[in-house]
Enzyme design. Structure first.
Site, short mmCIF file in Angstrom:
data_model
loop_
_atom_site.label_atom_id
_atom_site.label_comp_id
_atom_site.label_asym_id
_atom_site.label_seq_id
_atom_site.Cartn_x
_atom_site.Cartn_y
_atom_site.Cartn_z
N ASP A 218 -16.56 39.03 -10.74
CA ASP A 218 -17.58 38.38 -9.91
C ASP A 218 -18.13 39.30 -8.84
O ASP A 218 -19.29 39.20 -8.47
CB ASP A 218 -17.00 37.11 -9.29
CG ASP A 218 -16.83 36.04 -10.36
OD1 ASP A 218 -15.82 36.08 -11.08
OD2 ASP A 218 -17.74 35.22 -10.52
N LYS A 229 -11.91 35.33 -11.40
CA LYS A 229 -11.33 33.99 -11.39
C LYS A 229 -9.87 33.99 -10.97
O LYS A 229 -9.10 34.87 -11.38
CB LYS A 229 -11.50 33.39 -12.79
CG LYS A 229 -10.93 32.01 -12.98
CD LYS A 229 -11.42 30.99 -11.96
CE LYS A 229 -12.93 30.86 -11.91
NZ LYS A 229 -13.40 30.17 -10.69
O1 MRU Z 1 -16.04 29.83 -11.04
P1 MRU Z 1 -16.74 30.40 -12.24
O2 MRU Z 1 -16.49 29.63 -13.49
O3 MRU Z 1 -18.20 30.66 -11.98
O4 MRU Z 1 -16.03 31.81 -12.40
C1 MRU Z 1 -16.43 32.69 -13.41
C2 MRU Z 1 -15.53 33.85 -13.56
O5 MRU Z 1 -14.66 34.11 -12.76
C3 MRU Z 1 -15.84 34.75 -14.67
O6 MRU Z 1 -14.69 35.27 -15.24
C4 MRU Z 1 -16.70 35.83 -14.04
O7 MRU Z 1 -17.84 35.25 -13.45
C5 MRU Z 1 -17.17 36.82 -14.99
S1 MRU Z 1 -18.50 36.14 -15.84
C6 MRU Z 1 -19.17 37.19 -16.95
#
Ligand code: MRU
Length: 319
Positions: A218, A229
């Protein structure tokens, strides 16, 4: 099947998205007509995943025209950890011209996302050999992007090259992006996989049943610490203990040069209700406290490499 449907698209003066909260039970498209709709969809995670919320924010700027400053502010405040929203908004604010030019730029960002993911997929696919088991966490697939995916893009590209391997996907508590979304994608792609709970990962690594871990990101700090995550850091520690390579697949734009180390990355704290319940149903006693950080930071020394659209950046040899 090598192409999905677009997770997000500008159609007829509106933004069409897949409502990801309805998956895997229903594939439902919804339309966002205003900045308020976009912000609500991002906050409630109808649209989620770092790259696609950046694209949603770019379309949000188009919908907010001509009130660009105010629109930029609410979009950037909608979710704090992913760098993509601020990155896309900044790029949109550089556009010279009116609404038509803004729309062209947002569509360009969306097109580039697919192209970048395909290149990440191709670069990362070299790491996968037939016979391997690859573990992934959360959802970093087509749904988290405009199409194709980052970590799942690597897996898709290896499959398209005819390699025969297996995937393990963690369910990803509390919102089950792995169980609901990654499992849905892998099933559609006909890639053999097993779904495991987050706490099973160490067990399978200890038994030598995981050969490679690939996750998304992220936000990445200057020193290459990675926010992803919640649960990613735990996996990285297990990986190091068990001698499994740990790769992060992400576009270059995820690197935030204004942030020196992972300690400075803001971590989104979400509602306690997500932890106190399971799949929307209360699972814990009433009147108790809970914590719900949505992301964690993996220090760079736990990361073997970062797969980008340009190259695989080797980060640490020790992992
Ligand atoms: O909270 P989210 O579902 O938006 O989190 C997404 C993640 O952590 C993904 O693993 C990350 O965004 C990489 S997406 C290509």
């Amino acid at each position: 099947m090598d192409s999905f449907m677009k997770t997000i698209e500008w159609i007829d003066r509106r933004v069409r998205i897949i409502d990801q909260t309805q998956l895997p039970h229903k594939l439902k498209f919804i339309y966002l007509r205003s900045v308020r709709d976009v912000v609500e969809a991002i906050k409630s995670m109808k649209v989620r995943g770092a790259p696609v919320i950046g694209v949603a924010a770019a379309y949000g700027i188009v919908l907010g025209y001509p009130k660009l400053k105010q629109t930029a502010k609410v979009l950037i405040a909608s979710r704090p950890t992913a760098n993509s929203i601020a990155w896309a908004v900044k790029r949109m604010l550089k556009v010279k011209g009116g609404r038509a030019e803004l729309l062209r730029e947002a569509q360009r960002i969306a097109r580039e996302d697919v192209e970048i993911n395909r290149r990440i997929g191709k670069n990362g696919s070299k790491l996968i050999k037939s016979g391997m088991t690859v573990l992934t966490h959360c959802n970093a697939g087509a749904l988290a992007t405009v199409d194709y995916g980052t970590a799942l893009g690597v897996i898709r590209a290896a499959k398209a090259q005819g390699k025969r391997f297996k995937v393990m996907a963690t369910e990803t508590r509390p919102l089950l992006q792995g169980a609901r979304l990654t499992a849905w994608e892998l099933k559609r792609l006909r890639i053999p996989f097993r779904l495991i709970t987050d706490s099973m990962a160490g067990h399978f690594m200890q038994r030598g049943e995981v050969d490679l871990v690939v996750v998304g990101a992220d936000r990445i700090a200057q020193n290459l610490d990675v926010a992803n995550k919640i649960g990613t850091y735990s996996l990285a520690v297990l990986v190091k203990e068990n001698g499994v390579p740990f790769y992060v697949a992400a576009p270059f734009s995820v690197i935030d040069k204004s942030i020196r180390t992972g300690n400075d990355i803001p971590i989104e704290q979400r509602s306690k209700e997500e932890v106190l319940s399971f799949a929307g149903k209360r699972s814990a006693p009433k009147g108790i406290r809970a914590a719900n950080p949505a992301f964690d930071v993996t220090p760079h020394n736990y990361i073997t490499g970062i797969i980008t659209e340009k190259e695989i950046m080797h980060v640490s040899k020790k992992s």
